[in-house]
Motif scaffolding. Structure first.
Motif, short mmCIF file in Angstrom:
data_model
loop_
_atom_site.label_atom_id
_atom_site.label_comp_id
_atom_site.label_asym_id
_atom_site.label_seq_id
_atom_site.Cartn_x
_atom_site.Cartn_y
_atom_site.Cartn_z
N MET A 1 43.06 30.58 50.00
CA MET A 1 44.03 30.29 51.07
C MET A 1 44.65 28.94 50.77
N VAL A 2 45.97 28.91 50.82
CA VAL A 2 46.71 27.65 50.63
C VAL A 2 47.90 27.67 51.57
N GLN A 3 48.69 26.61 51.51
CA GLN A 3 49.94 26.57 52.25
C GLN A 3 50.83 27.72 51.75
N LEU A 4 51.51 28.43 52.67
CA LEU A 4 52.33 29.59 52.29
C LEU A 4 53.32 29.26 51.16
N GLU A 5 53.97 28.11 51.30
CA GLU A 5 54.98 27.71 50.31
C GLU A 5 54.38 27.63 48.89
N VAL A 6 53.14 27.16 48.82
CA VAL A 6 52.47 27.04 47.52
C VAL A 6 52.11 28.43 46.99
N ALA A 7 51.58 29.29 47.88
CA ALA A 7 51.22 30.66 47.48
C ALA A 7 52.45 31.38 46.93
N GLU A 8 53.60 31.18 47.59
CA GLU A 8 54.82 31.86 47.14
C GLU A 8 55.25 31.39 45.76
N LYS A 9 55.02 30.14 45.45
CA LYS A 9 55.39 29.64 44.11
C LYS A 9 54.51 30.28 43.04
N PHE A 10 53.20 30.40 43.30
CA PHE A 10 52.30 31.00 42.31
C PHE A 10 52.60 32.49 42.13
N CYS A 11 53.07 33.15 43.21
CA CYS A 11 53.27 34.61 43.16
C CYS A 11 54.72 35.00 42.87
N ALA A 12 55.59 34.01 42.63
CA ALA A 12 57.02 34.30 42.49
C ALA A 12 57.33 35.13 41.24
N GLU A 13 58.42 35.90 41.34
CA GLU A 13 58.90 36.70 40.21
C GLU A 13 60.21 36.07 39.72
N ALA A 14 60.55 36.35 38.43
CA ALA A 14 61.81 35.85 37.88
C ALA A 14 62.95 36.26 38.80
N GLY A 15 63.87 35.34 39.07
CA GLY A 15 65.01 35.63 39.94
C GLY A 15 64.78 35.11 41.35
N ASP A 16 63.51 35.01 41.78
CA ASP A 16 63.24 34.43 43.10
C ASP A 16 63.65 32.96 43.08
N LYS A 17 64.12 32.47 44.21
CA LYS A 17 64.56 31.07 44.29
C LYS A 17 63.43 30.10 43.93
N VAL A 18 62.18 30.47 44.30
CA VAL A 18 61.07 29.54 44.09
C VAL A 18 60.36 29.78 42.75
N PHE A 19 60.94 30.66 41.91
CA PHE A 19 60.31 30.93 40.61
C PHE A 19 60.42 29.67 39.74
N GLY A 20 59.29 29.21 39.25
CA GLY A 20 59.28 27.99 38.43
C GLY A 20 58.02 27.94 37.59
N SER A 21 57.64 26.71 37.18
CA SER A 21 56.50 26.56 36.26
C SER A 21 55.23 27.25 36.78
N LEU A 22 54.95 27.12 38.10
CA LEU A 22 53.68 27.69 38.60
C LEU A 22 53.66 29.21 38.46
N GLY A 23 54.80 29.86 38.73
CA GLY A 23 54.90 31.31 38.59
C GLY A 23 54.78 31.73 37.13
N ILE A 24 55.41 30.97 36.24
CA ILE A 24 55.38 31.32 34.81
C ILE A 24 53.98 31.11 34.24
N ILE A 25 53.34 30.00 34.61
CA ILE A 25 51.97 29.75 34.12
C ILE A 25 51.06 30.88 34.60
N THR A 26 51.21 31.28 35.88
CA THR A 26 50.37 32.34 36.44
C THR A 26 50.61 33.67 35.72
N GLN A 27 51.89 34.02 35.56
CA GLN A 27 52.18 35.30 34.89
C GLN A 27 51.75 35.30 33.43
N SER A 28 51.63 34.11 32.84
CA SER A 28 51.19 34.03 31.44
C SER A 28 49.70 34.33 31.30
N VAL A 29 48.97 34.21 32.41
CA VAL A 29 47.51 34.42 32.32
C VAL A 29 47.03 35.63 33.12
#
Ligand code: SAM
Length: 258
Positions: free
Chosen positions: A133-161
């Motif tokens: 459980m984390v702040q919603l905004e942080v969870a959304e960054k880790f779970c973001a998909e390419a094209g989402d506004k919040v897609f960034g390093s955290l989403g890419i690092i997560t999808q890489s693993v």
């Protein structure tokens, strides 16, 4: 001291989860396997109580008052080795691995260090799954998909693993005291460990100014002519914004630049 007399300490990010339905959803979402369980910040033990029913738990709690309370609440579980409490700052205890056997991290994390903890867990070869459980905004960054506004390093690092998804969104009313922000529980199922530091260095440059073009950000560090050749080879538009490329594109870009 008993549970009812505890005053939450803001400096440790103490927002105790009281909503039983959310606690049940966390337990239901746990991956089924033989891995050990690690809980960071057991607090008053409301989640711990459910976890020790499933498997043995290695817990890390920084607040010495809460450590004493947990030791009295879970006397029996500690005696039967269902629970081991490490009292101290988890970040100081964390070397390359937090424990020396495969484990799943299940926790309602202290929000002030949640991103740091998740990144460490992604890099930890013993950590296999992360359900937190984390702040919603942080969870959304880790779970973001390419094209989402919040897609960034955290989403890419997560999808890489591995793969990530939000399990449940949680309102402030589920906690005592209530946080000022919405929260979410999310799950990362790891297939491998976190990518190398140079790749993450490239991501930092790529997302330096998220609204600018990727070319503009990258050319602040890398040779522009070389980048133009690579973009052409990979058929990438020179005007693409950093969040519009997918994880695979970033790996291809990294391999060419390297
Ligand atoms: N698990 C409990 C629950 O769900 O009600 C408490 C969660 S509360 C959001 C975060 C917990 O993490 C608190 O118990 C806090 O004391 C603990 N904590 C904060 N910083 C910590 C650190 N650096 N190392 C270990 N525990 C920490």
């Amino acid at each position: 001291m008993n549970k009812n007399s505890v005053v939450a300490k803001k400096q440790f990010g103490q927002n105790f989860l009281k909503d039983q339905s959310v606690l049940h959803k966390i337990i239901e979402a746990m991956p089924k396997n033989d891995n050990r369980l690690v809980e960071i910040g057991p607090g008053l033990g409301d989640l711990t109580k459910f976890l020790v029913d499933v498997k043995s738990v290695e817990a890390f709690e920084v607040d010495t008052d809460l450590c004493k309370l947990l030791q009295s609440i879970f006397k029996e579980e500690i005696a039967t080795k269902k629970l081991h409490i490490n009292c101290g700052d988890v970040l100081e205890a964390w070397k390359s691995s937090l424990v020396d056997e495969p484990y799943d991290l299940v926790a309602n994390l202290p929000y002030y260090i949640a991103t740091n903890i998740i990144l460490k867990a992604l890099a930890d070869p013993m950590c296999k799954n992360i359900l937190v459980m984390v702040q919603l905004e942080v969870a959304e960054k880790f779970c973001a998909e390419a094209g989402d506004k919040v897609f960034g390093s955290l989403g890419i690092i997560t999808q890489s693993v591995g793969e990530a998804h939000i399990v449940v969104k949680v309102p402030p009313t589920a906690f005592d005291p209530q946080p000022k922000v919405d929260s979410a529980v999310f799950l990362i199922q790891k297939h491998c460990d976190r990518s190398d530091e140079d790749f993450e260095g490239l991501l930092r440059v790529a997302f330096k100014q998220p609204r600018k073009t990727l070319m503009k950000n990258l050319s602040s560090v890398y040779d522009k002519k070389l980048l133009q050749e690579i973009f052409e080879e990979l058929q990438l538009s020179l005007t693409v914004r950093p969040h519009q490329l997918g994880t695979k594109d970033y790996h291809q870009l990294y391999n060419k630049i390297k």
